[in-house]
Design a protein around this motif. Structure first.
Motif, short mmCIF file in Angstrom:
data_model
loop_
_atom_site.label_atom_id
_atom_site.label_comp_id
_atom_site.label_asym_id
_atom_site.label_seq_id
_atom_site.Cartn_x
_atom_site.Cartn_y
_atom_site.Cartn_z
N ALA A 95 0.72 -1.26 0.06
CA ALA A 95 0.01 0.02 -0.09
C ALA A 95 0.74 1.24 0.09
CB ALA A 95 -0.85 -0.11 1.32
N ILE A 96 0.61 2.04 -0.68
CA ILE A 96 1.34 3.49 -1.07
C ILE A 96 0.38 4.69 -0.92
CG2 ILE A 96 2.80 4.76 -2.47
CD1 ILE A 96 3.36 1.67 -3.99
N THR A 97 0.72 5.76 -0.19
CA THR A 97 0.15 6.80 -0.10
C THR A 97 1.31 8.05 -0.36
OG1 THR A 97 -1.46 8.15 1.17
CG2 THR A 97 0.03 6.65 2.38
N ALA A 98 0.59 9.36 -0.85
CA ALA A 98 1.51 10.34 -0.96
C ALA A 98 0.56 11.61 -0.89
CB ALA A 98 1.95 10.46 -2.35
N ALA A 99 1.41 12.55 -0.08
CA ALA A 99 0.65 13.96 0.08
C ALA A 99 1.90 14.79 -0.02
CB ALA A 99 0.15 13.70 1.45
N SER A 100 1.25 16.09 -0.61
CA SER A 100 2.06 17.40 -0.71
C SER A 100 1.61 18.38 0.10
CB SER A 100 2.00 17.71 -2.05
OG SER A 100 2.91 19.02 -2.19
N LYS A 101 2.70 19.17 0.91
CA LYS A 101 2.61 20.38 1.53
C LYS A 101 2.08 21.14 0.61
CE LYS A 101 4.85 19.43 5.80
NZ LYS A 101 5.73 19.83 6.80
N LYS A 102 2.37 21.36 -0.51
CA LYS A 102 1.95 22.35 -1.74
C LYS A 102 0.51 22.39 -2.17
CE LYS A 102 7.02 22.26 -3.13
NZ LYS A 102 7.70 21.76 -4.14
N GLY A 103 0.02 21.26 -2.08
CA GLY A 103 -1.44 21.37 -2.17
C GLY A 103 -1.99 20.03 -2.13
N THR A 104 -3.32 19.73 -2.04
CA THR A 104 -3.97 18.51 -1.71
C THR A 104 -4.05 17.56 -2.94
OG1 THR A 104 -5.69 19.83 -0.53
CG2 THR A 104 -6.08 17.43 -1.00
N THR A 105 -3.32 16.29 -2.43
CA THR A 105 -3.11 15.35 -3.68
C THR A 105 -4.50 14.29 -3.43
OG1 THR A 105 -1.73 14.20 -1.84
CG2 THR A 105 -0.43 15.40 -3.60
N LEU A 106 -5.53 14.44 -4.13
CA LEU A 106 -6.71 13.68 -3.87
C LEU A 106 -6.59 12.39 -5.19
CD1 LEU A 106 -9.30 16.47 -3.70
CD2 LEU A 106 -8.32 14.98 -2.12
N GLU A 107 -5.63 12.75 -6.28
CA GLU A 107 -5.52 11.52 -7.23
C GLU A 107 -4.51 10.55 -6.74
OE1 GLU A 107 -7.37 11.01 -9.91
OE2 GLU A 107 -8.48 12.73 -9.16
N PRO A 108 -4.94 9.27 -7.12
CA PRO A 108 -4.06 8.23 -6.71
C PRO A 108 -2.42 8.52 -7.48
CG PRO A 108 -6.11 7.20 -7.20
CD PRO A 108 -6.08 8.62 -7.58
N ILE A 109 -1.42 8.41 -6.54
CA ILE A 109 -0.07 8.28 -7.00
C ILE A 109 0.55 7.36 -7.16
CG2 ILE A 109 1.93 9.72 -6.78
CD1 ILE A 109 0.23 12.01 -5.37
N PRO A 110 0.95 6.51 -8.35
CA PRO A 110 1.57 5.20 -8.47
C PRO A 110 3.10 5.37 -7.92
CG PRO A 110 1.25 6.15 -10.45
CD PRO A 110 0.90 7.33 -9.73
N PRO A 111 3.85 4.48 -7.85
CA PRO A 111 5.29 4.49 -7.44
C PRO A 111 5.92 5.02 -8.93
CG PRO A 111 4.30 2.37 -7.47
CD PRO A 111 3.25 2.91 -7.91
#
Length: 160
Positions: A95-111
């Protein structure tokens, strides 16, 4: 000339609540790991959690460095640790999850490509696919039944 069509099959879940409880728990481990990421330069935090066939869950996060190439992605942090600590275990799902402090990441981000290549090495080694679940900070979750599905023209030891 011959034309070859390569396709990729992905399942999309609207949110974490649509996942099986064990997969949701694995993603919660990835989210907890994401919160521990060391990402002072990119402000892009990634967490990964890996379920092994022995029941162990290994989690980790991206670790940046002022010398950018010296950092390591969350996915490779997890698989290299699991490979070193449990060399005989098979990797079942990640399981992988990514978040940016520059904006909300709502779309899935693959490896990234380097991580796909590193993960597929273990699929080839264990002769068994590794399920991948990936998401942004929240929202939809994508599932691929195999890393090779995301990297169909793999580079492996057979070409060396």
């Amino acid at each position: 000339m011959t034309e070859v069509n390569i396709s990729c099959v992905i399942q999309v879940f609207d949110n974490l609540d649509e996942l099986d409880p064990d997969v949701k728990d694995l993603m919660q481990n990835a989210i907890a790991a994401r919160d521990m990421a060391y990402a002072p330069y990119s402000n892009f935090k990634v967490g990964a959690a890996l379920l092994l066939d022995n029941g162990e869950v290994i989690s980790g996060s991206n670790q940046e460095n002022a010398s950018y190439p010296s950092g390591l992605c969350a996915e490779r942090t997890v698989i290299y640790y699991a490979g070193a600590k449990y060399p005989k275990s098979k990797f079942l799902r990640m399981a992988i999850t990514a978040a940016s402090k520059k904006g909300t990441t709502l779309e899935p981000i693959p490896p990234c490509g380097a991580c796909r290549q590193a993960i597929v090495e273990y699929e080839i080694k264990q002769h068994k696919p590794i399920e991948l679940y990936f998401m942004g900070a929240s929202g939809k979750v994508m599932k691929s039944n195999s890393v090779a599905n995301l990297l169909p023209l793999v580079f492996d030891k057979s070409v060396l």
